[in-house]
Design a protein around this motif. Structure first.
Motif, PDB file in Angstrom:
ATOM      1  N   PRO A  84     -10.315  -5.046   9.231  1.00 20.62           N
ATOM      2  CA  PRO A  84      -9.619  -4.257  10.106  1.00 20.62           C
ATOM      3  C   PRO A  84     -10.447  -4.798  10.923  1.00 20.62           C
TER       4      PRO A  84
ATOM      5  N   ILE B 233       0.960  -1.693  -0.367  1.00 20.27           N
ATOM      6  CA  ILE B 233      -0.033  -0.122   0.260  1.00 20.27           C
ATOM      7  C   ILE B 233       1.478   1.317  -0.404  1.00 20.27           C
TER       8      ILE B 233
ATOM      9  N   GLY C 204      -4.570 -14.832  10.141  1.00 25.46           N
ATOM     10  CA  GLY C 204      -4.216 -15.009   9.177  1.00 25.46           C
ATOM     11  C   GLY C 204      -2.128 -14.319   9.015  1.00 25.46           C
TER      12      GLY C 204
ATOM     13  N   ILE D 187      -6.361 -10.862   9.744  1.00 23.95           N
ATOM     14  CA  ILE D 187      -5.605 -10.786  10.714  1.00 23.95           C
ATOM     15  C   ILE D 187      -4.312 -11.525  11.464  1.00 23.95           C
ATOM     16  N   TYR D 188      -3.676 -11.113  11.685  1.00 21.79           N
ATOM     17  CA  TYR D 188      -2.366 -12.196  12.365  1.00 21.79           C
ATOM     18  C   TYR D 188      -2.113 -10.924  13.549  1.00 21.79           C
TER      19      TYR D 188
ATOM     20  N   CYS E 138     -12.137 -10.595   5.631  1.00 21.75           N
ATOM     21  CA  CYS E 138     -11.405  -9.245   5.491  1.00 21.75           C
ATOM     22  C   CYS E 138     -11.941  -7.972   5.283  1.00 21.75           C
TER      23      CYS E 138
ATOM     24  N   ARG F  88     -20.595  -2.968   4.219  1.00 21.88           N
ATOM     25  CA  ARG F  88     -21.316  -1.967   4.658  1.00 21.88           C
ATOM     26  C   ARG F  88     -22.806  -1.005   4.122  1.00 21.88           C
TER      27      ARG F  88
ATOM     28  N   GLY G 290     -15.830  -7.615   3.905  1.00 26.35           N
ATOM     29  CA  GLY G 290     -15.254  -6.472   2.802  1.00 26.35           C
ATOM     30  C   GLY G 290     -14.944  -6.553   2.507  1.00 26.35           C
ATOM     31  N   SER G 291     -15.023  -5.515   1.844  1.00 34.11           N
ATOM     32  CA  SER G 291     -14.259  -5.024   0.351  1.00 34.11           C
ATOM     33  C   SER G 291     -13.412  -4.387  -0.231  1.00 34.11           C
ATOM     34  N   GLY G 292     -12.392  -4.607   1.013  1.00 38.68           N
ATOM     35  CA  GLY G 292     -11.379  -3.630   0.403  1.00 38.68           C
ATOM     36  C   GLY G 292      -9.927  -4.403  -0.336  1.00 38.68           C
ATOM     37  N   GLY G 293      -9.056  -4.188  -0.179  1.00 39.45           N
ATOM     38  CA  GLY G 293      -8.011  -5.153  -1.145  1.00 39.45           C
ATOM     39  C   GLY G 293      -7.950  -6.728  -1.066  1.00 39.45           C
ATOM     40  N   ALA G 294      -7.624  -6.514   0.745  1.00 40.24           N
ATOM     41  CA  ALA G 294      -8.030  -8.449   0.694  1.00 40.24           C
ATOM     42  C   ALA G 294      -8.906  -9.654   0.290  1.00 40.24           C
ATOM     43  N   ALA G 295      -9.581  -8.384  -0.017  1.00 39.65           N
ATOM     44  CA  ALA G 295     -10.974  -9.308  -0.475  1.00 39.65           C
ATOM     45  C   ALA G 295     -10.944  -9.512  -1.203  1.00 39.65           C
TER      46      ALA G 295
ATOM     47  N   MET H 249      -1.445 -16.803   5.881  1.00 38.20           N
ATOM     48  CA  MET H 249      -1.340 -16.369   4.708  1.00 38.20           C
ATOM     49  C   MET H 249      -0.190 -15.464   4.596  1.00 38.20           C
TER      50      MET H 249
ATOM     51  N   MET I 143      -8.394  -6.027  14.996  1.00 41.99           N
ATOM     52  CA  MET I 143      -7.028  -6.163  15.326  1.00 41.99           C
ATOM     53  C   MET I 143      -6.796  -5.116  15.741  1.00 41.99           C
TER      54      MET I 143
HETATM   55  P1  NAP Z   1      -8.759  -2.028   3.361  1.00 43.26           P
HETATM   56  O1  NAP Z   1      -8.884  -2.304   1.934  1.00 43.26           O
HETATM   57  O2  NAP Z   1      -8.532  -1.211   4.334  1.00 43.26           O
HETATM   58  O3  NAP Z   1     -10.077  -2.719   4.139  1.00 43.26           O
HETATM   59  C1  NAP Z   1     -11.186  -3.894   3.834  1.00 43.26           C
HETATM   60  C2  NAP Z   1     -12.440  -3.570   4.072  1.00 43.26           C
HETATM   61  O4  NAP Z   1     -13.005  -3.535   5.000  1.00 43.26           O
HETATM   62  C3  NAP Z   1     -12.900  -1.717   4.039  1.00 43.26           C
HETATM   63  O5  NAP Z   1     -13.366  -1.985   2.115  1.00 43.26           O
HETATM   64  C4  NAP Z   1     -14.774  -2.235   4.359  1.00 43.26           C
HETATM   65  O6  NAP Z   1     -15.257  -3.228   3.008  1.00 43.26           O
HETATM   66  C5  NAP Z   1     -13.923  -2.940   5.416  1.00 43.26           C
HETATM   67  N1  NAP Z   1     -14.382  -2.216   6.614  1.00 43.26           N
HETATM   68  C6  NAP Z   1     -13.555  -0.702   7.473  1.00 43.26           C
HETATM   69  N2  NAP Z   1     -13.517  -0.825   8.004  1.00 43.26           N
HETATM   70  C7  NAP Z   1     -15.228  -1.121   8.959  1.00 43.26           C
HETATM   71  C8  NAP Z   1     -15.077  -0.959   9.945  1.00 43.26           C
HETATM   72  N3  NAP Z   1     -15.186  -0.206  10.944  1.00 43.26           N
HETATM   73  N4  NAP Z   1     -16.333  -2.288  10.394  1.00 43.26           N
HETATM   74  C9  NAP Z   1     -16.596  -2.866   9.709  1.00 43.26           C
HETATM   75  N5  NAP Z   1     -16.058  -2.840   8.290  1.00 43.26           N
HETATM   76  C10 NAP Z   1     -15.077  -2.321   7.747  1.00 43.26           C
HETATM   77  O7  NAP Z   1      -8.366  -3.427   4.148  1.00 43.26           O
HETATM   78  P2  NAP Z   1      -7.539  -4.725   3.608  1.00 43.26           P
HETATM   79  O8  NAP Z   1      -6.014  -4.198   2.810  1.00 43.26           O
HETATM   80  O9  NAP Z   1      -7.955  -5.065   2.807  1.00 43.26           O
HETATM   81  O10 NAP Z   1      -7.034  -5.184   4.493  1.00 43.26           O
HETATM   82  C11 NAP Z   1      -7.749  -6.496   5.201  1.00 43.26           C
HETATM   83  C12 NAP Z   1      -7.506  -6.869   6.030  1.00 43.26           C
HETATM   84  O11 NAP Z   1      -6.341  -8.185   6.715  1.00 43.26           O
HETATM   85  C13 NAP Z   1      -6.552  -5.994   7.199  1.00 43.26           C
HETATM   86  O12 NAP Z   1      -6.571  -5.991   8.557  1.00 43.26           O
HETATM   87  C14 NAP Z   1      -5.813  -6.415   7.069  1.00 43.26           C
HETATM   88  O13 NAP Z   1      -3.962  -6.574   7.895  1.00 43.26           O
HETATM   89  C15 NAP Z   1      -5.576  -7.946   6.979  1.00 43.26           C
HETATM   90  N6  NAP Z   1      -4.735  -8.579   5.770  1.00 43.26           N
HETATM   91  C16 NAP Z   1      -3.917  -9.388   6.203  1.00 43.26           C
HETATM   92  C17 NAP Z   1      -2.834 -10.015   4.947  1.00 43.26           C
HETATM   93  C18 NAP Z   1      -2.096 -11.468   5.277  1.00 43.26           C
HETATM   94  O14 NAP Z   1      -1.332 -11.839   4.932  1.00 43.26           O
HETATM   95  N7  NAP Z   1      -2.873 -12.238   6.365  1.00 43.26           N
HETATM   96  C19 NAP Z   1      -2.696  -9.601   3.427  1.00 43.26           C
HETATM   97  C20 NAP Z   1      -4.164  -8.284   3.462  1.00 43.26           C
HETATM   98  C21 NAP Z   1      -4.644  -7.888   4.395  1.00 43.26           C
HETATM   99  P3  NAP Z   1     -17.618  -2.134   3.100  1.00 43.26           P
HETATM  100  O15 NAP Z   1     -16.706  -0.751   2.906  1.00 43.26           O
HETATM  101  O16 NAP Z   1     -17.340  -2.988   1.761  1.00 43.26           O
HETATM  102  O17 NAP Z   1     -17.941  -2.891   4.371  1.00 43.26           O
END
Ligand code: NAP
Length: 271
Positions: A186, A61, A235, A213-214, A184, A149, A124-129, A238, A189
């Motif tokens: 946060p 990112i 996580g 989340i890890y 997917c 949401r 969730g609909s972010g990058g990980a999703a 992963m 966390m």
């Molecule tokens: P992101 O793009 O910032 O957000 C993920 C999605 O979560 C958002 O698009 C949103 O979707 C939803 N969200 C955000 N805040 C929220 C809240 N307060 N309540 C409910 N939903 C919420 O994050 P990301 O990069 O996808 O990462 C998501 C998680 O995965 C993080 O904890 C990250 O550390 C973890 N991760 C882990 C790995 C791994 O290798 N283990 C790899 C990547 C990411 P909506 O708006 O559609 O609700």
């Protein structure tokens, strides 16, 4: 010595150097892994410099999209996901991959979560999703739901990643039953560990709950699943598996899951 690194915005808390250093130690290779903090306008010059001297880099990112036009080739899954997190430099050019996709898949396999012909739900609909949805679709999940949401703000690109995917609200999720539920978001966390994206009654209706989340190793989301007697996976596998998948691409070798587990156990002491 082979040179590797990570391009991204703010990288102060990255675990990647620790993971790759453990990789070098366990496989007996000599290599370096540098943090390469890069501003958006510095990316073209950075990429040019890396082509002369680096064997590969990871991308995080906010640059996973920005590097794509600068590459000579991109794998189909990285194109579909719309993000490159690994680049390999060869004499033929710079090539882009998405190893979150492989890391997630290997985590499911290692934990014997078999999604073929199953109903799967992603929160969730972010990058990980995006990587998770693509993997679940390719692995043959029979029906995929994405929970958001706000449906009106959800990226329509998800329908291209997984045709037939249904986007639903958290209210609609309350009536759903399935096999695998993947967090997917946060939510939960560190340091806000007292939160879960769903109540326990939702975990109870899925055989396996998986958290991207890890930190912490057991989120409230996973504790809820465990309390219902269900499978619960965090996580960390992963995270390490996506780094090992990058090394597989760079080194042109395959590594078994025991290496991932060894690195994971060492890493747990550092988190
Ligand atoms: P992101 O793009 O910032 O957000 C993920 C999605 O979560 C958002 O698009 C949103 O979707 C939803 N969200 C955000 N805040 C929220 C809240 N307060 N309540 C409910 N939903 C919420 O994050 P990301 O990069 O996808 O990462 C998501 C998680 O995965 C993080 O904890 C990250 O550390 C973890 N991760 C882990 C790995 C791994 O290798 N283990 C790899 C990547 C990411 P909506 O708006 O559609 O609700």
């Amino acid at each position: 010595m082979d040179k590797f690194g990570l391009i991204g915005g703010k990288l102060g808390h990255s675990l990647s150097p620790a993971i790759h250093d453990l990789f070098f130690k366990y496989v007996g290779k000599v290599g370096s892994y540098e943090l390469l903090e890069t501003e958006l306008d510095e990316i073209p010059a950075r990429m040019q410099a890396l082509r002369n001297g680096f064997k590969g880099v990871n991308v995080t990112i906010p640059h996973k999209l920005h590097v794509m036009p600068l590459l000579d080739g991109i794998t189909d899954e990285a194109k579909a996901i719309g993000a490159v997190n690994t680049i390999k430099f060869t004499s033929d050019g710079a090539f882009g991959f998405n190893t979150d996709y492989f890391g997630f898949g290997r985590m499911l396999e290692y934990n014997e979560i078999f999604v073929k012909d199953q109903v799967c739900v992603v929160l969730g609909s972010g990058g990980a999703a995006r990587a998770v949805v693509k993997y679940l679709a390719d692995a043959g999940a029979t029906k995929l739901f994405l929970v958001t949401r706000d449906i009106s703000k959800c990226d329509p690109h998800f329908q291209e990643i997984a045709p037939g995917l249904e986007v639903i609200t958290y209210k609609e999720l309350e009536n759903l039953q399935g096999y695998c539920l993947v967090n997917c978001t946060p939510v939960g966390m560190f340091p806000k560990v007292a939160a879960s994206p769903v109540p326990k009654s939702v975990n109870a209706r899925f055989e396996a709950s998986v958290d991207a989340i890890y930190n912490p190793s057991e989120t409230l989301f996973l504790a809820q699943a465990k309390a219902c007697g269900k499978k619960a996976v965090n996580g960390l596998f992963m995270l390490v598996a996506q780094a090992v998948a990058a090394q597989e691409i760079w080194q042109d070798e395959k590594y078994d899951s025991e290496l991932i587990v060894k690195i994971m156990h060492d890493l747990e002491q550092k988190i």
